[in-house]
Design a protein around this motif. Sequence first.
Motif, PDB file in Angstrom:
ATOM      1  N   PRO A  91       0.910  -0.754   0.033  1.00 35.55           N
ATOM      2  CA  PRO A  91      -0.072  -0.073  -0.040  1.00 35.55           C
ATOM      3  C   PRO A  91       1.223   0.983   0.111  1.00 35.55           C
ATOM      4  O   PRO A  91       2.375   1.513   0.307  1.00 35.55           O
ATOM      5  N   TYR A  92       0.321   2.837  -0.402  1.00 40.05           N
ATOM      6  CA  TYR A  92       0.992   3.671   0.015  1.00 40.05           C
ATOM      7  C   TYR A  92       0.961   3.998   0.836  1.00 40.05           C
ATOM      8  O   TYR A  92       0.004   3.974   2.125  1.00 40.05           O
ATOM      9  N   ALA A  93       2.084   4.537   1.649  1.00 38.81           N
ATOM     10  CA  ALA A  93       2.453   4.945   2.623  1.00 38.81           C
ATOM     11  C   ALA A  93       2.087   6.889   3.251  1.00 38.81           C
ATOM     12  O   ALA A  93       2.049   6.502   4.849  1.00 38.81           O
ATOM     13  N   GLY A  94       1.979   7.607   2.216  1.00 41.87           N
ATOM     14  CA  GLY A  94       2.255   8.577   2.413  1.00 41.87           C
ATOM     15  C   GLY A  94       0.923   9.398   2.938  1.00 41.87           C
ATOM     16  O   GLY A  94      -0.410   7.953   3.317  1.00 41.87           O
ATOM     17  N   LYS A  95       0.189  10.750   2.598  1.00 42.87           N
ATOM     18  CA  LYS A  95      -0.483  11.190   3.251  1.00 42.87           C
ATOM     19  C   LYS A  95      -1.823  10.590   1.711  1.00 42.87           C
ATOM     20  O   LYS A  95      -1.693  11.725   0.910  1.00 42.87           O
ATOM     21  N   LEU A  96      -2.888  10.794   2.876  1.00 38.88           N
ATOM     22  CA  LEU A  96      -3.884  11.045   1.832  1.00 38.88           C
ATOM     23  C   LEU A  96      -5.368  12.420   2.532  1.00 38.88           C
ATOM     24  O   LEU A  96      -5.491  12.823   3.826  1.00 38.88           O
ATOM     25  N   THR A  97      -5.562  13.271   1.931  1.00 36.93           N
ATOM     26  CA  THR A  97      -6.013  14.065   2.058  1.00 36.93           C
ATOM     27  C   THR A  97      -7.012  13.711   1.580  1.00 36.93           C
ATOM     28  O   THR A  97      -7.801  13.285   0.672  1.00 36.93           O
ATOM     29  N   PRO A  98      -8.759  13.501   2.368  1.00 40.32           N
ATOM     30  CA  PRO A  98      -9.974  13.632   2.413  1.00 40.32           C
ATOM     31  C   PRO A  98     -10.162  14.860   1.900  1.00 40.32           C
ATOM     32  O   PRO A  98     -10.411  16.049   1.954  1.00 40.32           O
ATOM     33  N   VAL A  99     -11.164  14.634   0.528  1.00 39.27           N
ATOM     34  CA  VAL A  99     -11.685  15.900   0.082  1.00 39.27           C
ATOM     35  C   VAL A  99     -13.349  15.758   0.276  1.00 39.27           C
ATOM     36  O   VAL A  99     -13.922  14.893  -0.664  1.00 39.27           O
ATOM     37  N   ARG A 100     -14.011  17.461   1.139  1.00 41.18           N
ATOM     38  CA  ARG A 100     -15.551  17.368   0.822  1.00 41.18           C
ATOM     39  C   ARG A 100     -16.051  17.858  -0.785  1.00 41.18           C
ATOM     40  O   ARG A 100     -15.425  18.326  -1.338  1.00 41.18           O
ATOM     41  N   LEU A 101     -17.262  17.004  -1.309  1.00 39.99           N
ATOM     42  CA  LEU A 101     -17.865  17.507  -2.464  1.00 39.99           C
ATOM     43  C   LEU A 101     -18.436  18.717  -2.098  1.00 39.99           C
ATOM     44  O   LEU A 101     -19.059  19.009  -0.619  1.00 39.99           O
ATOM     45  N   ASP A 102     -18.816  19.782  -2.813  1.00 40.01           N
ATOM     46  CA  ASP A 102     -19.996  20.790  -2.505  1.00 40.01           C
ATOM     47  C   ASP A 102     -21.512  20.384  -2.312  1.00 40.01           C
ATOM     48  O   ASP A 102     -22.225  21.287  -2.164  1.00 40.01           O
ATOM     49  N   ALA A 103     -21.850  19.589  -2.702  1.00 42.32           N
ATOM     50  CA  ALA A 103     -23.185  19.185  -3.061  1.00 42.32           C
ATOM     51  C   ALA A 103     -23.973  19.249  -1.579  1.00 42.32           C
ATOM     52  O   ALA A 103     -23.076  18.318  -1.031  1.00 42.32           O
ATOM     53  N   PRO A 104     -24.809  18.950  -1.733  1.00 43.64           N
ATOM     54  CA  PRO A 104     -25.834  18.970  -0.118  1.00 43.64           C
ATOM     55  C   PRO A 104     -25.970  17.883  -0.231  1.00 43.64           C
ATOM     56  O   PRO A 104     -26.252  16.423  -1.171  1.00 43.64           O
ATOM     57  N   ARG A 105     -25.659  17.388   0.455  1.00 45.56           N
ATOM     58  CA  ARG A 105     -26.690  15.806   0.951  1.00 45.56           C
ATOM     59  C   ARG A 105     -27.590  15.533   0.846  1.00 45.56           C
ATOM     60  O   ARG A 105     -28.860  16.304   1.067  1.00 45.56           O
ATOM     61  N   ALA A 106     -27.893  13.823   1.368  1.00 42.96           N
ATOM     62  CA  ALA A 106     -29.106  13.623   1.109  1.00 42.96           C
ATOM     63  C   ALA A 106     -30.367  13.794   2.514  1.00 42.96           C
ATOM     64  O   ALA A 106     -29.429  13.665   3.289  1.00 42.96           O
ATOM     65  N   PRO A 107     -31.708  13.778   2.481  1.00 41.62           N
ATOM     66  CA  PRO A 107     -31.999  14.010   3.303  1.00 41.62           C
ATOM     67  C   PRO A 107     -31.730  12.483   4.146  1.00 41.62           C
ATOM     68  O   PRO A 107     -32.194  11.534   3.480  1.00 41.62           O
ATOM     69  N   MET A 108     -32.073  12.926   5.428  1.00 41.59           N
ATOM     70  CA  MET A 108     -32.354  11.617   6.628  1.00 41.59           C
ATOM     71  C   MET A 108     -33.934  11.478   6.642  1.00 41.59           C
ATOM     72  O   MET A 108     -34.365  11.450   5.476  1.00 41.59           O
ATOM     73  N   ARG A 109     -33.324   9.740   5.984  1.00 37.32           N
ATOM     74  CA  ARG A 109     -34.074   8.968   5.361  1.00 37.32           C
ATOM     75  C   ARG A 109     -35.081   8.305   7.542  1.00 37.32           C
ATOM     76  O   ARG A 109     -34.292   8.160   8.195  1.00 37.32           O
ATOM     77  N   VAL A 110     -35.797   9.338   7.231  1.00 37.01           N
ATOM     78  CA  VAL A 110     -37.144   9.056   8.782  1.00 37.01           C
ATOM     79  C   VAL A 110     -38.535   7.651   8.027  1.00 37.01           C
ATOM     80  O   VAL A 110     -38.951   8.224   7.416  1.00 37.01           O
ATOM     81  N   ARG A 111     -39.274   7.244   9.253  1.00 41.12           N
ATOM     82  CA  ARG A 111     -40.000   6.505   9.051  1.00 41.12           C
ATOM     83  C   ARG A 111     -41.234   7.727   8.989  1.00 41.12           C
ATOM     84  O   ARG A 111     -41.789   8.432  10.117  1.00 41.12           O
ATOM     85  N   PRO A 112     -41.771   8.118   7.949  1.00 45.83           N
ATOM     86  CA  PRO A 112     -43.588   8.791   8.516  1.00 45.83           C
ATOM     87  C   PRO A 112     -43.584   8.713   9.170  1.00 45.83           C
ATOM     88  O   PRO A 112     -44.877   9.591  10.319  1.00 45.83           O
ATOM     89  N   GLY A 113     -44.565   7.675  10.000  1.00 44.12           N
ATOM     90  CA  GLY A 113     -44.816   7.520  11.428  1.00 44.12           C
ATOM     91  C   GLY A 113     -44.080   7.644  13.184  1.00 44.12           C
ATOM     92  O   GLY A 113     -45.488   7.912  13.709  1.00 44.12           O
ATOM     93  N   LYS A 114     -42.797   8.452  12.418  1.00 47.07           N
ATOM     94  CA  LYS A 114     -42.207   8.642  13.733  1.00 47.07           C
ATOM     95  C   LYS A 114     -42.870  10.282  14.083  1.00 47.07           C
ATOM     96  O   LYS A 114     -42.551  10.816  13.184  1.00 47.07           O
ATOM     97  N   SER A 115     -42.835  10.506  15.700  1.00 48.96           N
ATOM     98  CA  SER A 115     -43.259  12.105  15.818  1.00 48.96           C
ATOM     99  C   SER A 115     -42.676  12.875  15.979  1.00 48.96           C
ATOM    100  O   SER A 115     -42.612  14.184  15.325  1.00 48.96           O
ATOM    101  N   HIS A 116     -40.953  12.608  15.584  1.00 50.36           N
ATOM    102  CA  HIS A 116     -40.080  13.426  14.659  1.00 50.36           C
ATOM    103  C   HIS A 116     -40.060  13.564  14.083  1.00 50.36           C
ATOM    104  O   HIS A 116     -39.363  15.196  13.287  1.00 50.36           O
TER     105      HIS A 116
END
Length: 129
Positions: A91-116
């Motif tokens: 494997p590569y032993a050097g430094k990896l720099t994570p890159v974050r995309l500016d795209a908006p995150r997908a909405p949370m998946r929540v069951r519609p029956g939950k009160s929150h």
Amino acid sequence: MNFTFSSLEHGTCVVKLWATGRYGFSLPKKVDITTPAGATCTFLYINKVEKRVSMKAEPGNRMIVRIAIGAFLAGVPPDGSTVEIDPGMPPYAGKLTPVRLDAPRAPMRVRPGKSHARTRLDVECGTTP
């Protein structure tokens, strides 16, 4: 998952990991490495060892990326070729720099029956329960 790494020969390269399945745990996995000049090389990881035979753990996503970078720096030409990698490669032993995309995150998946979930929708619409 996107990363950048620095190479003396190629400069700062961009790495994209394409993992299938929910949360990226399924196989096969594909790693694309792009040089600053725009040349791209693709690496595939497919586990060929049966789980019942081998007691070795599956390498994580970052380790697969590091193995692909190691194979790239070992002399794989960035000419659009596709190369299969295995966990035995260095494997590569050097430094990896994570890159974050500016795209908006997908909405949370929540069951519609939950009160929150109902409260959150009411707040977003500007109404109160």
